[in-house]
Design a protein around this motif. Sequence first.
Motif, PDB file in Angstrom:
ATOM      1  N   GLN A 110     -58.775  17.565  22.325  1.00 52.82           N
ATOM      2  CA  GLN A 110     -57.656  17.205  22.680  1.00 52.82           C
ATOM      3  C   GLN A 110     -56.642  18.099  21.920  1.00 52.82           C
ATOM      4  O   GLN A 110     -55.316  17.696  21.646  1.00 52.82           O
ATOM      5  CB  GLN A 110     -57.412  15.453  22.672  1.00 52.82           C
ATOM      6  CG  GLN A 110     -57.783  14.054  23.750  1.00 52.82           C
ATOM      7  CD  GLN A 110     -57.660  14.568  24.598  1.00 52.82           C
ATOM      8  OE1 GLN A 110     -56.140  15.183  24.813  1.00 52.82           O
ATOM      9  NE2 GLN A 110     -57.640  13.749  25.609  1.00 52.82           N
ATOM     10  N   TYR A 111     -57.299  18.871  20.882  1.00 48.95           N
ATOM     11  CA  TYR A 111     -56.919  19.311  19.945  1.00 48.95           C
ATOM     12  C   TYR A 111     -57.094  20.625  19.696  1.00 48.95           C
ATOM     13  O   TYR A 111     -58.055  21.666  20.297  1.00 48.95           O
ATOM     14  CB  TYR A 111     -57.595  19.059  18.182  1.00 48.95           C
ATOM     15  CG  TYR A 111     -58.070  18.015  18.382  1.00 48.95           C
ATOM     16  CD1 TYR A 111     -56.820  16.940  18.290  1.00 48.95           C
ATOM     17  CD2 TYR A 111     -58.741  17.105  17.526  1.00 48.95           C
ATOM     18  CE1 TYR A 111     -57.561  15.759  17.829  1.00 48.95           C
ATOM     19  CE2 TYR A 111     -59.265  16.072  17.121  1.00 48.95           C
ATOM     20  CZ  TYR A 111     -58.529  15.043  17.267  1.00 48.95           C
ATOM     21  OH  TYR A 111     -58.200  14.135  16.675  1.00 48.95           O
TER      22      TYR A 111
ATOM     23  N   ALA B 321     -60.277   7.794   3.702  1.00 54.77           N
ATOM     24  CA  ALA B 321     -59.822   7.010   4.723  1.00 54.77           C
ATOM     25  C   ALA B 321     -61.073   8.951   6.003  1.00 54.77           C
ATOM     26  O   ALA B 321     -61.432   8.923   6.244  1.00 54.77           O
ATOM     27  CB  ALA B 321     -59.172   6.989   6.066  1.00 54.77           C
ATOM     28  N   SER B 322     -60.251   9.622   5.140  1.00 53.44           N
ATOM     29  CA  SER B 322     -59.778  11.317   5.068  1.00 53.44           C
ATOM     30  C   SER B 322     -61.721  12.067   5.019  1.00 53.44           C
ATOM     31  O   SER B 322     -61.768  13.163   5.112  1.00 53.44           O
ATOM     32  CB  SER B 322     -58.899  11.971   5.269  1.00 53.44           C
ATOM     33  OG  SER B 322     -58.817  11.373   6.146  1.00 53.44           O
ATOM     34  N   ARG B 323     -62.103  10.556   4.128  1.00 56.96           N
ATOM     35  CA  ARG B 323     -63.286  11.702   3.645  1.00 56.96           C
ATOM     36  C   ARG B 323     -65.155  10.761   3.853  1.00 56.96           C
ATOM     37  O   ARG B 323     -65.886  10.624   3.477  1.00 56.96           O
ATOM     38  CB  ARG B 323     -63.465  11.642   1.904  1.00 56.96           C
ATOM     39  CG  ARG B 323     -63.023  12.951   1.349  1.00 56.96           C
ATOM     40  CD  ARG B 323     -63.345  13.770   0.480  1.00 56.96           C
ATOM     41  NE  ARG B 323     -62.057  14.529  -0.604  1.00 56.96           N
ATOM     42  CZ  ARG B 323     -62.354  14.789  -1.367  1.00 56.96           C
ATOM     43  NH1 ARG B 323     -63.632  14.396  -2.358  1.00 56.96           N
ATOM     44  NH2 ARG B 323     -61.545  15.984  -1.946  1.00 56.96           N
ATOM     45  N   ASP B 324     -64.132  10.097   5.214  1.00 59.97           N
ATOM     46  CA  ASP B 324     -65.455   8.381   4.950  1.00 59.97           C
ATOM     47  C   ASP B 324     -66.111   8.870   5.983  1.00 59.97           C
ATOM     48  O   ASP B 324     -66.691   9.939   6.694  1.00 59.97           O
ATOM     49  CB  ASP B 324     -64.760   7.474   5.811  1.00 59.97           C
ATOM     50  CG  ASP B 324     -65.696   6.142   5.947  1.00 59.97           C
ATOM     51  OD1 ASP B 324     -66.853   6.394   6.585  1.00 59.97           O
ATOM     52  OD2 ASP B 324     -64.899   5.113   6.531  1.00 59.97           O
ATOM     53  N   ALA B 341     -62.914  18.598  11.787  1.00 60.48           N
ATOM     54  CA  ALA B 341     -61.698  18.586  10.333  1.00 60.48           C
ATOM     55  C   ALA B 341     -60.781  17.639  11.134  1.00 60.48           C
ATOM     56  O   ALA B 341     -59.960  16.863  10.103  1.00 60.48           O
ATOM     57  CB  ALA B 341     -62.039  19.783   9.817  1.00 60.48           C
ATOM     58  N   ARG B 342     -60.160  18.007  11.961  1.00 58.32           N
ATOM     59  CA  ARG B 342     -58.762  17.857  12.844  1.00 58.32           C
ATOM     60  C   ARG B 342     -59.225  16.354  13.056  1.00 58.32           C
ATOM     61  O   ARG B 342     -57.417  15.885  12.966  1.00 58.32           O
ATOM     62  CB  ARG B 342     -58.768  18.680  13.921  1.00 58.32           C
ATOM     63  CG  ARG B 342     -57.415  18.154  14.926  1.00 58.32           C
ATOM     64  CD  ARG B 342     -56.251  18.761  14.501  1.00 58.32           C
ATOM     65  NE  ARG B 342     -55.518  19.097  15.498  1.00 58.32           N
ATOM     66  CZ  ARG B 342     -54.267  18.101  15.831  1.00 58.32           C
ATOM     67  NH1 ARG B 342     -54.768  16.752  16.133  1.00 58.32           N
ATOM     68  NH2 ARG B 342     -53.687  18.198  16.863  1.00 58.32           N
ATOM     69  N   SER B 343     -59.975  15.387  12.667  1.00 58.27           N
ATOM     70  CA  SER B 343     -59.986  13.976  13.538  1.00 58.27           C
ATOM     71  C   SER B 343     -58.953  13.154  12.197  1.00 58.27           C
ATOM     72  O   SER B 343     -59.527  11.868  11.926  1.00 58.27           O
ATOM     73  CB  SER B 343     -60.953  13.413  13.460  1.00 58.27           C
ATOM     74  OG  SER B 343     -62.150  13.316  12.700  1.00 58.27           O
TER      75      SER B 343
END
Lengths: 111, 406
Positions: A110-111, B321-324, B341-343
Motif C-alpha cells: 500500500q506504500y 508507538a513508532s518504536r514499539d 518503516a513506513r507504518s
Amino acid sequence: MDKQKITFQFISANGESQEVEGLTGETVMQVAYDNGIEGVAAECGGSMSCGTCHVFLDEASFARIDAPSESEMDMLDIVSSDRHATSRLSCQIKLGSDFAGAQVHIPESQY
Amino acid sequence: MHDAGERFRPFEHEGMYALFAEIRQTVPVFYAPEIDYWVVTRREDVIAVLRDHERFSAAVATQAVVPWPPEMLQYMVDQGFTNESVQVACDPPRHTRIRSHVQGFLNPKKLQSFEAEVRALVQGYIAAMKGQESIDLVDALTYELPARTAFLLLGVKDIDPRRIKKWTELRVKLMHGHPTREEQMAAADDLLDFWRFSCDLVEQRKVNPGDDYPSWLLASRAGDDSRLTENEIKSLTFALLLAAHETTSNASANVLLELMRRPDDWNALVNDPSLIPNAVEEGLRYVSSVVAWRRVAKEDFELGGEHFPKGTKLLLSLASASRDESTYENGDIFDIRRKNARSHVAFGNGIHFCMGAPIARMQIRMMIEELTSAFPDMALITDEAIEIAGVLTFRGPTRLPVRLIP
C-alpha cells in the motif's frame, strides 16, 4: 431498515482467502479493520487522504456496484501498487446486497 | 508498581525515548500528574484510540496545556479573535463537513502538482549555501523552506517567512508549551497580529481570487454558510499557516540530524539516492516531529487492562508507538533499510490523518536529495551541543551545525 449481513472474501497477495461478514452500509475498509485483515493500511480511516486502502475486485462485482466517484478515481492515480481495471479504494465501497460474494484482492503493497 | 508517572517529564525531550523503551513492555498506560493526562505507550493502543473517533474526541488536541488567563481570553475576544476549531480539534459531523471542502485542495494529487515549484525552492536554498565551509542547517534550510512551501499553497509571495515562523512558535508555545502568565499576556498582541494576517489574506482572496487554498475554500463555500462560513475559512487559513510548516521544519531537521550522526548512512544515500524515500520514513518513525497527540474520552472505556471513566484525557505517545518492539524489531535502532518503516504513526491515523503528509514527505526527500548531491561530504560539527526545543507535542533541534566541505 434492518441491516443485513453481507458475506464476501478478502484474498491476500499470496492467494490466501478469508471469508468475512459485514453489515449493509459499512465500508469494505471498516470490515477489514474489524477483522484484522493484513495489507489494508487505510491510514486515514476512510477520509480519502492516503490511498493506502487500495484493493482490486473481481470483474463481476466491480461492474455490479456503484462506480467510483471522480475524487476516488483521482486518488487511484497515485496508489502504490499497479492500478487495475477493477481497482477501488476500500473505504469508498459501501456494503449492499449487490456486494455479497465479492472477491476483494489485496495488493502487494500500500506504500 | 512502577514510577513512570513521576519520571515522565512531558516538556523535556532528553531521556524521553529511553524511558519509553524501559517501560513500554510492562506499562501500557500511566498517569502524568504534571499535565493531568494518561499517557498511552503502545502502538496498537495508540492506533485504536486514533481510529475510534466515536469514543475519543479530538476537542483537546490543541487546547492550551496551561489555560489562558481569563483577562487574556476576554482581551482576545474584544479584539476580534474569532478563531474556531475547524479540523484537528473537532469531531464529526463538523469535521466531516469541513474536511469535505478542504479535501478538494489538500489532496495527494493536488499536492503533487507543486513538485516542480518545491524542487526549485529547495535548489534555491542549496545554491545559497554553496561556497560556505560550515553552516547551521536549521537556519540555512529547514527553518524557512517549509514556510515558503506553505506560501505556495496560500498564494502568498511577499512576506518574510521568519515573521510567520515567529508567530507560529509563539502559538505553539501557547497551545502545547508551559508559558508563564506573563508570557501568555505578552503574547496576546502578536497572536492577534497573526490572526489578522490570516483574515486579511482571506479578504484579499474574496476580491482577487487565485489558484490557492483560501480561494478554493471560498469557491467551495459558494456563499453558503451551511456549507462553510467565512470565519471557518479564516480559521482554516490560520491553521494552515501553522500546520503546513512547523512540523515539517522539525521533521526534516530531525531526519538530517540522525543521518549526520551516522556517516555510513549518509554515504549510503550519497551513493544510492533510491534509498532516500525509505530513509525519510525511518526518520519519521525514529524521531517523529510530533511526539504526542491528545484525545479525551466521550464515554467510559478500557485500555491496557484498566478501566477509565468518561472525560479521561489521553496523551498518545507517537514517539513510543513508532518504536514499539511488537511491530519494529530493534525499534530503538535507526535503520534506513527497515522494511516496515513506513507504518509509523508520525502523521497520525484515522480521520484526522495529516492531510499535508504527501507534501511533507516530498520536501524532506528533496532536501536530502539536493544535499547529498551538492554536499556529499557534509558532516556534523560534533563539538557543538544540539538543543531540542521543549513543548509537549513537538520535537526538533534548534540548531544543526555542519561542515559542508571536508
